[in-house]
Write a protein that holds these residues in place. Structure first.
Motif, PDB file in Angstrom:
ATOM      1  N   CYS A  12       0.808  -1.230   0.000  1.00  0.00           N
ATOM      2  CA  CYS A  12       0.000   0.000   0.000  1.00  0.00           C
ATOM      3  C   CYS A  12       0.837   1.275   0.000  1.00  0.00           C
ATOM      4  O   CYS A  12       0.315   2.349  -0.298  1.00  0.00           O
ATOM      5  N   TRP A  13       2.094   1.192   0.404  1.00  0.00           N
ATOM      6  CA  TRP A  13       3.000   2.344   0.459  1.00  0.00           C
ATOM      7  C   TRP A  13       2.579   3.400   1.474  1.00  0.00           C
ATOM      8  O   TRP A  13       3.250   4.400   1.643  1.00  0.00           O
ATOM      9  N   SER A  14       1.462   3.233   2.145  1.00  0.00           N
ATOM     10  CA  SER A  14       0.941   4.292   3.009  1.00  0.00           C
ATOM     11  C   SER A  14       1.116   4.007   4.490  1.00  0.00           C
ATOM     12  O   SER A  14       0.750   4.834   5.319  1.00  0.00           O
ATOM     13  N   ALA A  15       1.671   2.867   4.852  1.00  0.00           N
ATOM     14  CA  ALA A  15       1.860   2.508   6.254  1.00  0.00           C
ATOM     15  C   ALA A  15       3.217   1.833   6.406  1.00  0.00           C
ATOM     16  O   ALA A  15       3.765   1.279   5.445  1.00  0.00           O
ATOM     17  N   PRO A  16       3.773   1.880   7.606  1.00  0.00           N
ATOM     18  CA  PRO A  16       5.064   1.209   7.828  1.00  0.00           C
ATOM     19  C   PRO A  16       4.949  -0.302   7.656  1.00  0.00           C
ATOM     20  O   PRO A  16       3.927  -0.905   8.006  1.00  0.00           O
ATOM     21  N   GLY A  17       5.994  -0.886   7.100  1.00  0.00           N
ATOM     22  CA  GLY A  17       6.009  -2.342   6.942  1.00  0.00           C
ATOM     23  C   GLY A  17       6.433  -3.010   8.228  1.00  0.00           C
ATOM     24  O   GLY A  17       7.536  -3.564   8.348  1.00  0.00           O
ATOM     25  N   SER A  18       5.566  -3.010   9.218  1.00  0.00           N
ATOM     26  CA  SER A  18       5.902  -3.444  10.570  1.00  0.00           C
ATOM     27  C   SER A  18       5.784  -4.955  10.765  1.00  0.00           C
ATOM     28  O   SER A  18       6.142  -5.473  11.819  1.00  0.00           O
ATOM     29  N   THR A  19       5.263  -5.678   9.766  1.00  0.00           N
ATOM     30  CA  THR A  19       5.164  -7.137   9.864  1.00  0.00           C
ATOM     31  C   THR A  19       5.864  -7.774   8.666  1.00  0.00           C
ATOM     32  O   THR A  19       6.177  -7.109   7.684  1.00  0.00           O
ATOM     33  N   LYS A  20       6.093  -9.067   8.763  1.00  0.00           N
ATOM     34  CA  LYS A  20       6.681  -9.825   7.669  1.00  0.00           C
ATOM     35  C   LYS A  20       5.580 -10.620   6.970  1.00  0.00           C
ATOM     36  O   LYS A  20       4.909 -11.423   7.613  1.00  0.00           O
ATOM     37  N   ASP A  21       5.423 -10.387   5.689  1.00  0.00           N
ATOM     38  CA  ASP A  21       4.443 -11.143   4.909  1.00  0.00           C
ATOM     39  C   ASP A  21       5.173 -12.189   4.085  1.00  0.00           C
ATOM     40  O   ASP A  21       6.175 -11.889   3.424  1.00  0.00           O
ATOM     41  N   HIS A  22       4.684 -13.430   4.107  1.00  0.00           N
ATOM     42  CA  HIS A  22       5.326 -14.509   3.374  1.00  0.00           C
ATOM     43  C   HIS A  22       4.895 -14.499   1.907  1.00  0.00           C
ATOM     44  O   HIS A  22       3.703 -14.364   1.594  1.00  0.00           O
ATOM     45  N   VAL A  23       5.869 -14.651   1.027  1.00  0.00           N
ATOM     46  CA  VAL A  23       5.651 -14.644  -0.415  1.00  0.00           C
ATOM     47  C   VAL A  23       6.314 -15.874  -1.030  1.00  0.00           C
ATOM     48  O   VAL A  23       7.547 -15.975  -1.013  1.00  0.00           O
ATOM     49  N   PRO A  24       5.537 -16.828  -1.553  1.00  0.00           N
ATOM     50  CA  PRO A  24       4.082 -16.909  -1.524  1.00  0.00           C
ATOM     51  C   PRO A  24       3.579 -17.202  -0.109  1.00  0.00           C
ATOM     52  O   PRO A  24       4.397 -17.425   0.786  1.00  0.00           O
ATOM     53  N   PRO A  25       2.252 -17.209   0.107  1.00  0.00           N
ATOM     54  CA  PRO A  25       1.725 -17.425   1.459  1.00  0.00           C
ATOM     55  C   PRO A  25       2.257 -18.712   2.083  1.00  0.00           C
ATOM     56  O   PRO A  25       2.378 -19.745   1.417  1.00  0.00           O
ATOM     57  N   LYS A  26       2.568 -18.644   3.367  1.00  0.00           N
ATOM     58  CA  LYS A  26       3.144 -19.814   4.037  1.00  0.00           C
ATOM     59  C   LYS A  26       2.142 -20.964   4.138  1.00  0.00           C
ATOM     60  O   LYS A  26       2.551 -22.115   4.345  1.00  0.00           O
ATOM     61  N   ALA A  27       0.858 -20.671   3.956  1.00  0.00           N
ATOM     62  CA  ALA A  27      -0.153 -21.735   3.987  1.00  0.00           C
ATOM     63  C   ALA A  27       0.034 -22.734   2.854  1.00  0.00           C
ATOM     64  O   ALA A  27      -0.494 -23.847   2.919  1.00  0.00           O
ATOM     65  N   LEU A  28       0.778 -22.367   1.816  1.00  0.00           N
ATOM     66  CA  LEU A  28       1.020 -23.277   0.696  1.00  0.00           C
ATOM     67  C   LEU A  28       2.081 -24.321   1.021  1.00  0.00           C
ATOM     68  O   LEU A  28       2.282 -25.254   0.237  1.00  0.00           O
ATOM     69  N   PHE A  29       2.735 -24.187   2.156  1.00  0.00           N
ATOM     70  CA  PHE A  29       3.830 -25.088   2.496  1.00  0.00           C
ATOM     71  C   PHE A  29       3.403 -26.061   3.597  1.00  0.00           C
ATOM     72  O   PHE A  29       2.945 -25.634   4.654  1.00  0.00           O
ATOM     73  N   PRO A  30       3.571 -27.351   3.367  1.00  0.00           N
ATOM     74  CA  PRO A  30       3.286 -28.313   4.432  1.00  0.00           C
ATOM     75  C   PRO A  30       4.366 -28.243   5.505  1.00  0.00           C
ATOM     76  O   PRO A  30       5.470 -27.736   5.260  1.00  0.00           O
ATOM     77  N   LYS A  31       4.054 -28.757   6.657  1.00  0.00           N
ATOM     78  CA  LYS A  31       5.043 -28.808   7.732  1.00  0.00           C
ATOM     79  C   LYS A  31       5.926 -30.035   7.561  1.00  0.00           C
ATOM     80  O   LYS A  31       5.465 -31.070   7.103  1.00  0.00           O
ATOM     81  N   PRO A  32       7.210 -29.917   7.952  1.00  0.00           N
ATOM     82  CA  PRO A  32       7.903 -28.719   8.437  1.00  0.00           C
ATOM     83  C   PRO A  32       8.239 -27.774   7.288  1.00  0.00           C
ATOM     84  O   PRO A  32       8.674 -28.215   6.225  1.00  0.00           O
ATOM     85  N   ARG A  33       8.004 -26.490   7.486  1.00  0.00           N
ATOM     86  CA  ARG A  33       8.239 -25.519   6.426  1.00  0.00           C
ATOM     87  C   ARG A  33       9.731 -25.235   6.268  1.00  0.00           C
ATOM     88  O   ARG A  33      10.494 -25.327   7.228  1.00  0.00           O
ATOM     89  N   PRO A  34      10.148 -24.873   5.048  1.00  0.00           N
ATOM     90  CA  PRO A  34      11.560 -24.504   4.839  1.00  0.00           C
ATOM     91  C   PRO A  34      11.943 -23.317   5.719  1.00  0.00           C
ATOM     92  O   PRO A  34      11.101 -22.465   6.048  1.00  0.00           O
ATOM     93  N   SER A  35      13.202 -23.249   6.067  1.00  0.00           N
ATOM     94  CA  SER A  35      13.681 -22.170   6.940  1.00  0.00           C
ATOM     95  C   SER A  35      13.951 -20.885   6.172  1.00  0.00           C
ATOM     96  O   SER A  35      14.156 -19.833   6.788  1.00  0.00           O
ATOM     97  N   HIS A  36      13.957 -20.967   4.833  1.00  0.00           N
ATOM     98  CA  HIS A  36      14.316 -19.785   4.041  1.00  0.00           C
ATOM     99  C   HIS A  36      13.120 -19.221   3.271  1.00  0.00           C
ATOM    100  O   HIS A  36      13.271 -18.706   2.165  1.00  0.00           O
ATOM    101  N   LEU A  37      11.920 -19.297   3.847  1.00  0.00           N
ATOM    102  CA  LEU A  37      10.753 -18.712   3.193  1.00  0.00           C
ATOM    103  C   LEU A  37      10.975 -17.220   2.956  1.00  0.00           C
ATOM    104  O   LEU A  37      11.582 -16.530   3.778  1.00  0.00           O
ATOM    105  N   ILE A  38      10.466 -16.742   1.831  1.00  0.00           N
ATOM    106  CA  ILE A  38      10.627 -15.329   1.464  1.00  0.00           C
ATOM    107  C   ILE A  38       9.646 -14.476   2.264  1.00  0.00           C
ATOM    108  O   ILE A  38       8.452 -14.797   2.349  1.00  0.00           O
ATOM    109  N   THR A  39      10.126 -13.386   2.851  1.00  0.00           N
ATOM    110  CA  THR A  39       9.252 -12.434   3.520  1.00  0.00           C
ATOM    111  C   THR A  39       9.558 -11.028   3.026  1.00  0.00           C
ATOM    112  O   THR A  39      10.691 -10.728   2.635  1.00  0.00           O
TER     113      THR A  39
END
Length: 214
Positions: A12-39
């Protein structure tokens, strides 16, 4: 990659990026998830805003050929079997999308009526566009402008696959991939860096193609 509250939200460019968003969504990864997920840096609102669309995205993919892969079956057992058993939420959405359809072979032989999924492409493409914005920031260390348009295409027919196949194969591979779950290729126009294209492969079966332009 570390993010600070001073970095703007890449969506949105209008608020601080205060959280980490997973790209792609972490829900697409079964457990155990990789340690190098993109955020990427995201504000809390943008991080949470797409959660329902992302749930539908995963469910739609698991109802496609991706659902019969080993990882697809694992995700179904971990996530969707419980979600789909509840008479609310994603279960109701998928139920509304199911319908009877006439099925024919490519040669025109009628196979009768089968259950089909009326895909909500708008919601799927919102997820794909969000992934593209996140990947663009990850690859180029700068966000896509808010005025940049993103067009998406699910290559889920023989004609679209044939049309894009040769072109996609010449795109460079990305520096990060996740075996069996997600990989992507991309390029951008050096003179117009906001113009780029992306080919994303989910679960070794499902391909989305996206183009950004200002």
């Amino acid at each position: 990659m570390t993010h600070t509250a001073e970095q703007p939200c890449v969506y949105c460019w209008s608020a601080p990026g205060s959280t980490k968003d997973h790209v792609p969504p972490k829900a697409l990864f079964p457990k155990p998830r990789p340690s190098h997920l993109i955020t990427v840096p995201s504000c809390l609102k943008c991080n949470q805003l797409a959660s329902k669309d992302e749930e539908l995205f995963l469910a739609t993919l698991l109802f496609s050929d991706a659902g019969v892969t080993a990882i697809g079956r694992q995700l179904w057992n971990e996530k969707m079997s419980r979600a789909y058993s509840r008479p609310q939420g994603i279960a109701k959405v998928i139920a509304r999308m199911l319908s009877q359809a006439h099925v024919r072979t490519p040669a025109g032989i009628y196979l009768g009526r089968r259950m089909a999924l009326d895909i909500d492409y708008d919601r799927l493409y919102r997820v794909v566009a969000k992934i593209v914005r996140g990947l663009y920031y990850y690859e180029f260390k700068e966000p896509l402008g808010k005025d940049v348009e993103i067009t998406c295409q699910w290559l889920n027919t023989r004609s679209t696959q044939a049309l894009a196949k040769n072109h996609i194969e010449i795109l460079p591979f990305a520096k990060t991939s996740f075996q069996g779950v997600f990989s992507y290729r991309f390029s951008r126009v050096s003179e117009k860096p906001q113009c780029s294209e992306w080919a994303m492969l989910f679960f070794n079966h499902t391909v989305f193609w996206a183009i950004t332009y200002a």
